[in-house]
Scaffold this active site. Structure first.
Site, short mmCIF file in Angstrom:
data_model
loop_
_atom_site.label_atom_id
_atom_site.label_comp_id
_atom_site.label_asym_id
_atom_site.label_seq_id
_atom_site.Cartn_x
_atom_site.Cartn_y
_atom_site.Cartn_z
N HIS A 662 44.12 28.08 5.33
CA HIS A 662 43.33 28.69 4.26
C HIS A 662 44.23 29.30 3.18
O HIS A 662 43.78 29.57 2.07
CB HIS A 662 42.30 29.70 4.78
CG HIS A 662 42.82 30.79 5.67
ND1 HIS A 662 43.85 30.64 6.54
CD2 HIS A 662 42.40 32.07 5.83
CE1 HIS A 662 44.06 31.76 7.20
NE2 HIS A 662 43.20 32.66 6.77
N CYS A 663 45.51 29.49 3.48
CA CYS A 663 46.46 29.89 2.43
C CYS A 663 46.70 28.73 1.46
O CYS A 663 46.74 28.91 0.24
CB CYS A 663 47.80 30.31 3.03
SG CYS A 663 47.71 31.77 4.09
#
Length: 791
Positions: A662-663
């Protein structure tokens, strides 16, 4: 690892439950990822969802959070100190910091069950999280004393999910607390929390019985410790009726816990209830300053603080009551200027919402027509994508234009309102069965019922536009606004009959404004009667008094005017005489041989007691903090520093390595928006927990799609993560962080969370607003630079 959960919990659960000790995050060469597919996402707590939220940076001993002695079973003297601090913060309703203190105690002694009881107590408004914490306390209960076990059992039973209704649950909890008081009669904390529960239950429909008995219980606490923070509870106890009983506590409450802003605020309840608005305003300013000092020291955004916005909007109301117009306007503008965030400060909630409400209210109430029109050309009163705010804005501007005899401009605002009504009606048809929702003001007053009670008179004379967000009330609000502007239009056209008919359809025009309207329509007698009615409905408020003096004098009732002028003068020590309603009293003051500045020196009642200087508590305005300096290597091992961005703004994204999916999604969300930021002169850079080699892996992941159009740098040591507080000190884990740093190196906006911030459109608009950039399509403009203020 601190406060590691027990193995008895379900180790197969992924998120939302307490995880096993061996399910952690792997730290290797800067790579941070889930240990296996059952582990938490990067940035998420290893102990489950309850620990994701709340404070994740270490606590410190503040020193001024209440004189508390609540012994727990621990070998750590520091854990005991932090626990006592947390209990004091509970008494001050400073729940966020209370949880931080309990988390610090848990880090020092992870097997102490009672610290988890404290975390549950700090989540009084979040039953789900509270249950998660109290379950942990129950599991460890055998390791603490029998006394602590009673506290844990009482709360566990209260939070247990079963078929009991809320009233029965509360009665049972009250009975359990009474048993603790009976078993440990010298435990003043038991009496304190028991008395609090009597009051809280009463507010939820479980009668407390004789208030004097509850007060007597609180007095036994104060007999043992005169500066115990239960002064807070005495204020609440007597707030609905009999506020004079709490005057002693109002004088001491801030001193009982001076580091807790809410404790200064609470005394304002008593003074507002007793119509002592200057004293109330002092308390709320003290609260704001204390909050500012705390936020600036700890790098916290203003609206992350519980009740911060409510305290400040209440302060503006009290400044209105005492005629301190300039301060009220300045503070309302400052609330509009503060950093916004989708979670806690928007046009519908938080400081921005209140700022727009109070700004329009103050300017209309004090007939500041030129100032209102001038602000209509700025971001303080620009068109807003919020129906409630737009109704308020258009009504205020229309009223101003008509009163300045700019009829064409007034008609333009009326036409805009009529167009907005069509939209509101269409929205109502789309959602005909939608449940009514309360606006932020309604919620705030419900949370603080004594304030709601104290403001009943004000609400009867409610200023234009304070509409609820449900469709029925929204339609009522826009109809009232349209009717009033139609009345002004007809009045300016000389059609008195049509004007009366239109004004009569607007049901929320304050009596003092109705009085002005009647004067303009030629019914001077009715104008004076309405002005007197306004005075009777607004005890000790200077604006209705000033208006009544003016109307009486103009009607030739000089004795009445002089009589009420003396009453006004006693209350007007802090009034701004430049406001039109006071300017009209120059002749009255002259008749009575007063100088042009006829205000008396400010005096306070003896029972107000001594107070510290306001400046000693903190600054009058929140100011952004300096961003910590850094110099870090990129993938080519070339150093890039924050200093290189001096003179121009930059958005710094802290991400948790190439192994964090998700980064990568966050960076991918910002990548296509880079040109828009660049056009505003804003650079982007991403700081990673990766090593230099890890940065290359991040770039490889998106090489086929063109890569990232901004630099990536390595903070493998995570020292910069820690400096920016994008770090969980309790679990030794980095967190996601996004920061807007201006050209002077000040952090103007930030988001620190267990999840990355991906709302690029919001941040683009907020960056433009905060930095004063030229308007670009679909983005809002910025207010003027925040002024530095003093007392």
């Amino acid at each position: 690892m601190a406060y590691m959960p027990s193995l008895s919990f379900n180790c197969a659960s992924v998120r939302g439950a307490l995880l096993c000790p061996f399910l952690g995050l792997v730290f290797s060469a800067g790579l941070i990822q889930a240990a296996d597919e059952t582990g938490p996402l990067a940035g998420h707590s290893m102990h489950g969802d309850a620990f994701n939220e709340g404070p994740r940076q270490k606590a410190f001993l503040m020193g001024e959070t209440g004189r508390i002695h609540f012994p727990i079973t621990t070998k750590s003297a520091q854990a005991q100190k932090f626990f006592n601090q947390g209990v004091g913060q509970l008494h001050g309703f400073w729940y966020f910091e209370a949880e931080r203190s309990f988390r610090q105690a848990a880090m020092l002694d992870p097997d102490c069950a009672t610290v988890y009881w404290g975390m549950a107590m700090a989540n009084v408004n979040n039953a789900k999280r509270a249950r998660g914490f109290i379950e942990k306390a129950v599991y460890l209960k055998s390791l603490v004393s029998a006394r602590e076990g009673l506290w844990i059992d009482a709360l566990a039973e209260y939070r247990k999910e079963d078929k009991r209704d809320d009233k029965q649950r509360r009665k049972d909890y009250q009975a359990a607390l009474e048993k603790i008081v009976a078993a440990y009669p010298d435990d003043i904390e038991a009496k304190a929390f028991c008395a609090l529960q009597y009051w809280d239950n009463n507010s939820k429909g479980v009668p407390m019985g004789d208030k004097q008995k509850v007060d007597a219980m609180l007095k036994t606490v104060l007999a043992a410790e005169p500066l115990h923070p239960v002064h807070h509870y005495r204020i609440h106890l007597w707030d609905d009726k009999g506020a004079t009983n709490a005057l002693n506590s109002a004088a001491l409450n801030g001193y009982a816990e001076p580091d807790t802003a809410h404790m200064w605020h609470m005394s304002g309840h008593t003074y507002t209830k007793l119509n002592r608005y200057s004293d109330a305003a002092w308390q709320q300013e003290a609260s704001a300053r204390t909050d500012h000092a705390y936020m600036m020291k700890n790098r916290v955004m203003p609206d992350q603080i519980h009740n911060f916005a409510h305290n400040n909007e209440w302060l503006i109301r009290n400044l209105n009551f005492i005629g301190s117009v300039d301060r009220a306007v300045d503070l309302a503008k400052n609330m509009i200027e503060l950093p916004r965030h989708p979670k806690y400060n928007t046009l519908a909630k938080g400081s921005a919402n209140y700022g727009y409400q109070r700004l329009a209210e103050t300017l209309v109430r004090y007939e500041m027509w030129p100032e209102l029109v001038a602000l209509g050309q700025t971001t303080y009163l620009e068109p807003l994508d919020n129906n409630d705010q737009e109704v308020r804005r258009l009504r205020a501007l229309g009223t101003a234009h008509f009163n300045l005899s700019d009829v064409s401009a007034g008609k333009a605002q009326l036409a805009a309102l009529e167009k907005l009504k069509i939209k509101i009606e269409a929205d109502a048809k789309k959602n005909p069965k939608s449940e009514p929702k309360k606006d932020e003001e309604s919620k705030s007053k419900e949370e603080s019922k004594p304030q709601a009670e104290a403001d009943k008179k004000e609400e009867k004379n409610k200023t234009a536009g304070n509409t609820s967000t449900n469709s029925t009330n929204r339609l009522t609000g826009v109809n009232n606004a349209i009717a009033e502007l139609q009345g002004w239009e007809a009045l300016k056209a000389g059609d008195a009959k049509k004007a009366r008919e239109a004004f009569a359809k607007s049901k929320d025009i304050p009596k003092e404004r109705q009085s002005q309207i009647e004067w303009f329509l030629g019914d001077n007698k009715k104008a004076e009667q309405l002005a007197l009615d306004a005075v009777k409905g607004a005890t000790n408020q200077v604006q209705p008094l000033a208006h009544y003096v003016d109307i009486s004098y103009r009607n030739g009732n000089y004795e009445t005017a002089y009589k009420y002028f003396f009453q006004l003068r006693d209350l007007a020590a802090e009034a701004d005489l430049n406001a039109p309603v006071f300017q009209r009293l120059k002749t009255v003051a002259s008749d009575l041989d007063f100088p042009a500045d006829w205000r008396p020196a400010l005096k306070r009642e003896k029972d107000f007691g001594k107070r510290p200087s306001l400046a000693s508590l903190g600054p009058i305005r929140w100011q952004p903090s300096a961003a910590p300096a850094w110099s870090l290597p990129n993938a080519e091992n070339r150093q890039i520093s924050l200093k290189q961005y001096k003179g121009k703004p930059v958005i710094v994204i802290f991400y948790l390595g190439h192994g964090c999916p998700h980064c990568i999604q966050q960076l991918a969300a910002f990548a296509p928006e880079t040109d828009k930021f660049t056009k505003l002169g804003i650079s982007l850079i991403a700081v990673s927990t990766d090593s230099v080699d890890g940065l290359k892996k991040t770039e490889e992941k998106v090489a086929e799609s063109g890569g990232f159009p901004f630099p990536l740098v390595s903070d493998k040591s995570m020292n910069i993560f820690k400096a920016y507080r994008a770090f969980d000190d309790f679990e030794n884990l980095p967190l996601h962080g996004t920061y807007l740093i201006d050209g002077d190196g000040l952090v103007r906006w930030q988001d620190i969370s267990y999840d990355p911030f991906v709302d690029t459109k919001f941040l683009l608009g907020e960056a433009q607003r905060l930095l004063g950039k030229v308007r670009v399509p679909e983005l809002a403009a910025t207010p003027a630079k925040v002024k530095e203020g003093g007392e």
